[in-house]
Design an enzyme around this catalytic site. Sequence first.
Site, mmCIF file in Angstrom:
data_model
loop_
_atom_site.group_PDB
_atom_site.id
_atom_site.type_symbol
_atom_site.label_atom_id
_atom_site.label_comp_id
_atom_site.label_asym_id
_atom_site.label_seq_id
_atom_site.Cartn_x
_atom_site.Cartn_y
_atom_site.Cartn_z
ATOM 1 N N ASP A 147 0.810 -1.221 0.000
ATOM 2 C CA ASP A 147 0.000 0.000 0.000
ATOM 3 C C ASP A 147 0.844 1.272 0.000
ATOM 4 O O ASP A 147 0.436 2.307 0.532
ATOM 5 C CB ASP A 147 -0.963 0.024 1.198
ATOM 6 C CG ASP A 147 -1.864 -1.195 1.218
ATOM 7 O OD1 ASP A 147 -2.223 -1.665 0.129
ATOM 8 O OD2 ASP A 147 -2.207 -1.664 2.312
ATOM 9 N N LYS A 193 1.794 2.174 -5.154
ATOM 10 C CA LYS A 193 2.322 1.631 -6.417
ATOM 11 C C LYS A 193 1.399 1.962 -7.595
ATOM 12 O O LYS A 193 1.853 2.366 -8.663
ATOM 13 C CB LYS A 193 2.490 0.103 -6.298
ATOM 14 C CG LYS A 193 3.468 -0.306 -5.208
ATOM 15 C CD LYS A 193 3.518 -1.814 -5.005
ATOM 16 C CE LYS A 193 2.296 -2.408 -4.352
ATOM 17 N NZ LYS A 193 2.087 -2.048 -2.947
ATOM 18 N N GLY A 246 -4.626 -4.140 -3.788
ATOM 19 C CA GLY A 246 -5.598 -3.091 -4.091
ATOM 20 C C GLY A 246 -4.784 -1.874 -4.468
ATOM 21 O O GLY A 246 -4.127 -1.281 -3.615
ATOM 22 N N HIS A 247 -4.748 -1.542 -5.739
ATOM 23 C CA HIS A 247 -3.917 -0.440 -6.230
ATOM 24 C C HIS A 247 -4.818 0.723 -6.648
ATOM 25 O O HIS A 247 -5.653 0.572 -7.535
ATOM 26 C CB HIS A 247 -3.041 -0.911 -7.403
ATOM 27 C CG HIS A 247 -2.026 -1.929 -6.993
ATOM 28 N ND1 HIS A 247 -1.107 -2.469 -7.860
ATOM 29 C CD2 HIS A 247 -1.769 -2.492 -5.774
ATOM 30 C CE1 HIS A 247 -0.338 -3.326 -7.198
ATOM 31 N NE2 HIS A 247 -0.725 -3.375 -5.941
ATOM 32 N N GLN A 253 1.916 -6.011 -3.237
ATOM 33 C CA GLN A 253 2.349 -6.120 -1.836
ATOM 34 C C GLN A 253 3.639 -5.311 -1.645
ATOM 35 O O GLN A 253 3.810 -4.305 -2.303
ATOM 36 C CB GLN A 253 2.544 -7.596 -1.424
ATOM 37 C CG GLN A 253 1.238 -8.391 -1.318
ATOM 38 C CD GLN A 253 0.663 -8.811 -2.646
ATOM 39 O OE1 GLN A 253 1.326 -9.463 -3.436
ATOM 40 N NE2 GLN A 253 -0.577 -8.444 -2.917
#
Length: 425
Positions: free
Chosen positions: A13, A16, A40-41, A224
């Site tokens: 988080d 990225k 979750g990007h 990650q």
Amino acid sequence: MNVDVLLGLQWGDEGKGKIVDVLTPNYDVISRFQGGPNAGHTLEFNNVKHVLHTIPSGIFRENKINVIGNGVVIDPNVFKAEIDKLKETGVDISKNLYISKKAHLILPTHKLLDAASEDKKGKTKIGSTLKGIGPTYKDKIGRDGLRVGDLVHNFDEKYNARIENHKILLTDFFKFDFEELLNDWEKEWFEGITVLKSFNIVDTEHLLNQALKEGKSVLAEGAQGTMLDIDFGSYPFVTSSNTICAGACTGLGIAPRKIGNVFGIFKAYCTRVGMGPFPTELNDKTGEELRAAGNEYGATTGRPRRCGWLDLVALKYAVMLNGTTELIMMKADVLDDFDTIKICVGYEINGEVVEDFPFELTDAVKPVYVDLPGWKTNLTQIKDQNEFPEELNNYINFIEDEMGIPISIASVGPNREQTIFLEKE
Ligand code: GDP
Ligand code: IMO
Ligand code: MG
């Protein structure tokens, strides 16, 4: 041409998604190399926020090829939901998304096994995202997995054999009640498979190496973060793939000598979701202030993220493991209101200060801090490095000196535009 790699240096988080989107205009191809919908990007532009889980963050820029590599695990349910959402926003990716035949499929029972395993662990649970990541990679390594390329031949037979095995595990070993959940998920899962099959399913290692041969540029997008790497993270509180730069080689079929720049992203402080050690964690008012200012809630699970000061011992370790060539500092604006900002420069373990990341992070590890003055300035509207307050320049210089590599971008807000490229004299 080489493959540049962009990856997280902390516990995930770091931002990225935002930076991949910002850098995409410089590349022809963007590719995810590991992880799955545990990621979750988040990207933000034109006042709209998008969250991607499986699809690379280059998807919003025109005329770019996006690749889901062999190292990724795909959940057809999540994939379909992502595609549907993108369609709603008017983005058609049917032509420019390529999926590896060798990417593994997350079966509905993998998700159930994830939940069952976490339940059984009780207090010692990992705090996984419950997306089926661990069980899917377990089957991959155990040579029992199902791959996207398997969809074309005798798929039902192969699928049923796996599901039967998983059911035995769920019933006999985990004593987990699953029938109702499985029925719901399976229907959706097969709808997802239909959507998945409508995309370009290829041997992406050939596509990528051919692109390089033709002089095209490739950016690999990590998921990650380094401290969640299966080998080098705080095991067992990690994810089940190699999140470090080497993972881009195995997760895409790219030779190590073809790796170019390695962009290491970190937040100007630290966060972690799920269980596991976190030496600079702040279980106090300051931690709450960081969470509120940084809106630190998971993009995948909505869980509040644990917050703490920047940890240079862990960061140095991550820089080393990845061969990081440049740093990208995110969320500097979150520190705008702090009078003093602390940075951890060592760990005190049983009275001795160490600067090398230890085998195990126990409660005996106490962070050693340096205090730096806060900038007490709203950074979010700043457009140029020349406008940086002196204290922010000091903060940046301090980190660069400790890490021995430059910070090339500072991010001062979630939006695409809130990105400042730093010049070096
Ligand atoms: P990723 O998983 O590494 O892509 O990061 P996430 O999207 O899970 O989390 C990063 C969060 O921080 C998202 O909500 C972003 O919109 C937000 N974000 C990214 N950069 C900045 C920044 O510079 N400042 C602030 N305040 N938020 C940011
Ligand atoms: P992005 O790509 C933050 C964490 C989980 C848990 C551990 C194992 O958005 O940075 P898993 O579901 O992978 O078996 O969970 O890893 N985790 C993440 N934390 N960001 C992520 O992805 C994460 N993906 C997994 O919270 O502690
Ligand atoms: Mg995330």
